[in-house]
Design a protein around this motif. Structure first.
Motif, PDB file in Angstrom:
ATOM      1  N   SER A 207       0.837  -1.195   0.000  1.00  0.00           N
ATOM      2  CA  SER A 207       0.000   0.000   0.000  1.00  0.00           C
ATOM      3  C   SER A 207       0.873   1.247   0.000  1.00  0.00           C
ATOM      4  N   TYR A 208       0.268   2.392  -0.296  1.00  0.00           N
ATOM      5  CA  TYR A 208       1.037   3.636  -0.266  1.00  0.00           C
ATOM      6  C   TYR A 208       1.478   3.982   1.150  1.00  0.00           C
ATOM      7  N   ASP A 209       0.697   3.627   2.142  1.00  0.00           N
ATOM      8  CA  ASP A 209       1.127   3.844   3.533  1.00  0.00           C
ATOM      9  C   ASP A 209       2.410   3.070   3.816  1.00  0.00           C
ATOM     10  N   GLU A 210       2.463   1.820   3.335  1.00  0.00           N
ATOM     11  CA  GLU A 210       3.655   1.003   3.532  1.00  0.00           C
ATOM     12  C   GLU A 210       4.845   1.551   2.743  1.00  0.00           C
ATOM     13  N   LEU A 211       4.596   1.972   1.516  1.00  0.00           N
ATOM     14  CA  LEU A 211       5.673   2.503   0.683  1.00  0.00           C
ATOM     15  C   LEU A 211       6.212   3.812   1.253  1.00  0.00           C
ATOM     16  N   GLU A 212       5.310   4.625   1.771  1.00  0.00           N
ATOM     17  CA  GLU A 212       5.712   5.890   2.390  1.00  0.00           C
ATOM     18  C   GLU A 212       6.594   5.620   3.607  1.00  0.00           C
ATOM     19  N   TRP A 213       6.158   4.661   4.411  1.00  0.00           N
ATOM     20  CA  TRP A 213       6.951   4.264   5.582  1.00  0.00           C
ATOM     21  C   TRP A 213       8.326   3.755   5.143  1.00  0.00           C
ATOM     22  N   ALA A 214       8.355   2.903   4.120  1.00  0.00           N
ATOM     23  CA  ALA A 214       9.621   2.335   3.652  1.00  0.00           C
ATOM     24  C   ALA A 214      10.547   3.422   3.111  1.00  0.00           C
ATOM     25  N   MET A 215       9.989   4.390   2.429  1.00  0.00           N
ATOM     26  CA  MET A 215      10.794   5.485   1.891  1.00  0.00           C
ATOM     27  C   MET A 215      11.432   6.282   3.024  1.00  0.00           C
ATOM     28  N   ASN A 216      10.661   6.517   4.074  1.00  0.00           N
ATOM     29  CA  ASN A 216      11.191   7.224   5.241  1.00  0.00           C
ATOM     30  C   ASN A 216      12.280   6.400   5.934  1.00  0.00           C
ATOM     31  N   MET A 217      12.064   5.087   6.015  1.00  0.00           N
ATOM     32  CA  MET A 217      13.067   4.216   6.629  1.00  0.00           C
ATOM     33  C   MET A 217      14.364   4.213   5.821  1.00  0.00           C
ATOM     34  N   GLN A 218      14.246   4.207   4.500  1.00  0.00           N
ATOM     35  CA  GLN A 218      15.433   4.264   3.650  1.00  0.00           C
ATOM     36  C   GLN A 218      16.193   5.570   3.891  1.00  0.00           C
ATOM     37  N   ASP A 219      15.460   6.668   4.012  1.00  0.00           N
ATOM     38  CA  ASP A 219      16.085   7.968   4.267  1.00  0.00           C
ATOM     39  C   ASP A 219      16.826   7.983   5.598  1.00  0.00           C
ATOM     40  N   GLU A 220      16.351   7.156   6.543  1.00  0.00           N
ATOM     41  CA  GLU A 220      17.003   7.072   7.854  1.00  0.00           C
ATOM     42  C   GLU A 220      18.165   6.085   7.855  1.00  0.00           C
ATOM     43  N   GLY A 221      18.429   5.473   6.686  1.00  0.00           N
ATOM     44  CA  GLY A 221      19.557   4.555   6.574  1.00  0.00           C
ATOM     45  C   GLY A 221      19.273   3.139   7.016  1.00  0.00           C
ATOM     46  N   LYS A 222      17.998   2.778   7.162  1.00  0.00           N
ATOM     47  CA  LYS A 222      17.645   1.436   7.595  1.00  0.00           C
ATOM     48  C   LYS A 222      17.902   0.412   6.492  1.00  0.00           C
ATOM     49  N   LYS A 223      18.137  -0.836   6.909  1.00  0.00           N
ATOM     50  CA  LYS A 223      18.380  -1.939   5.987  1.00  0.00           C
ATOM     51  C   LYS A 223      17.279  -2.986   6.142  1.00  0.00           C
ATOM     52  N   SER A 224      17.189  -3.874   5.164  1.00  0.00           N
ATOM     53  CA  SER A 224      16.162  -4.909   5.190  1.00  0.00           C
ATOM     54  C   SER A 224      16.246  -5.761   6.452  1.00  0.00           C
ATOM     55  N   ASP A 225      17.472  -6.053   6.894  1.00  0.00           N
ATOM     56  CA  ASP A 225      17.664  -6.909   8.071  1.00  0.00           C
ATOM     57  C   ASP A 225      17.187  -6.255   9.361  1.00  0.00           C
ATOM     58  N   ASP A 226      16.869  -4.974   9.311  1.00  0.00           N
ATOM     59  CA  ASP A 226      16.383  -4.276  10.511  1.00  0.00           C
ATOM     60  C   ASP A 226      14.922  -4.603  10.801  1.00  0.00           C
ATOM     61  N   PHE A 227      14.261  -5.311   9.880  1.00  0.00           N
ATOM     62  CA  PHE A 227      12.829  -5.552  10.025  1.00  0.00           C
ATOM     63  C   PHE A 227      12.500  -7.034   9.891  1.00  0.00           C
ATOM     64  N   THR A 228      11.326  -7.384  10.369  1.00  0.00           N
ATOM     65  CA  THR A 228      10.830  -8.751  10.255  1.00  0.00           C
ATOM     66  C   THR A 228       9.376  -8.722   9.801  1.00  0.00           C
ATOM     67  N   GLY A 229       8.860  -9.884   9.423  1.00  0.00           N
ATOM     68  CA  GLY A 229       7.444 -10.004   9.083  1.00  0.00           C
ATOM     69  C   GLY A 229       7.029  -9.116   7.922  1.00  0.00           C
ATOM     70  N   ARG A 230       5.834  -8.552   8.035  1.00  0.00           N
ATOM     71  CA  ARG A 230       5.280  -7.733   6.960  1.00  0.00           C
ATOM     72  C   ARG A 230       6.115  -6.479   6.719  1.00  0.00           C
ATOM     73  N   GLN A 231       6.705  -5.918   7.775  1.00  0.00           N
ATOM     74  CA  GLN A 231       7.542  -4.740   7.581  1.00  0.00           C
ATOM     75  C   GLN A 231       8.715  -5.050   6.662  1.00  0.00           C
TER      76      GLN A 231
END
Length: 262
Positions: A207-231
């Protein structure tokens, strides 16, 4: 977000840009979705000429009715708004008779979807040229700079982008403030390029809510391994689109010839 002030800022930016470019106003493609509704209303707020163009190509009835509802409301509110209906279905069908449709069905379908967008871009620029208008883009920040969810030289072919620094949620906030019809506010976002009612979420997988969240996480330097499950799943979907669509988001590569070879 300070919705009223952001709205005022965009309207003034549009007006100043058009004035400096010595053009008469704007042309906007109307899809029945939130982005084109907000963009066209922001353009209308400038007081300059606005031409709203519907360009159906086998469009679902729901898209057509929402677009018409929005245009009707816009013309009632703003005397500077005109509209035009250009049925591109016959053009699209004729194009299909002149090209090869061989290959994997999914590949052919995607190529034809992008063709729809490029036919619409051509139509917008035709009217812009006739009337001395600028083509106003309708892409938001998530689409344009996050997942690249648009057609290069299609809906990505524009003169200026008034909402490209707004997240999807911010576009909705401005839509609410500008009194965009409720039917559009509630409708699932869809690019309408496949002749059916599939949504953007159906195509992207998030969803766009999820994509928006992911875009913000990328801007904060987060990596895929920082999350689990649906995130993690949503973040990986975002990264996949972001990586493979970089060619849309960066300037066209130029082969610069070394001076000693010239």
């Amino acid at each position: 977000m300070q919705t009223e002030k952001v709205t005022e800022y965009i309207v003034n930016w549009l007006k100043d840009y058009a004035t400096n470019a010595r053009v008469n106003g704007f042309v906007v493609g109307i899809s029945g979705g939130i982005d084109s509704a907000v963009t066209s209303t922001l353009c209308a707020e400038t007081g300059l000429k606005v031409l709203c163009i519907e360009m159906p190509i086998h469009q679902p009835a729901s898209h057509v009715s929402r677009g018409q509802e929005h245009i009707k409301q816009l013309k009632e509110r703003y005397p500077n708004v005109d509209d035009e209906l250009v049925d591109l279905t016959p053009v699209f069908e004729e194009f299909k008779t002149e090209v090869s449709l061989d290959g994997k069905q999914a590949t052919v379908d995607m190529a034809l979807a992008n063709t729809r967008a490029r036919l619409r871009m051509t139509t917008l620029y035709y009217h812009a040229g006739l009337l001395g208008l600028l083509v106003a883009g309708t892409g938001n920040k998530v689409e344009d700079f996050g997942v690249g969810f648009y057609t290069k030289y299609g809906d990505g072919g524009v003169d200026l982008s008034p909402i490209a620094d707004l997240m999807k949620s911010e576009v909705y906030a401005i839509g609410e403030y500008l009194k965009v019809p409720k039917s559009i506010m509630k409708a699932a976002p869809s690019d309408g390029l496949f002749g059916d009612a599939r949504s953007d979420e159906d195509q992207i997988g998030a969803s766009y809510d999820e994509l928006e969240w992911a875009m913000n996480m990328q801007d904060e330097g987060k990596k895929s391994d920082d999350f689990t499950g649906r995130q993690k799943e949503a973040f990986d979907i975002y990264l996949s689109f972001n990586r493979r669509n970089q060619h849309k988001m960066i300037p066209i590569p130029i082969c610069e010839i070394p001076k000693n070879l010239k």
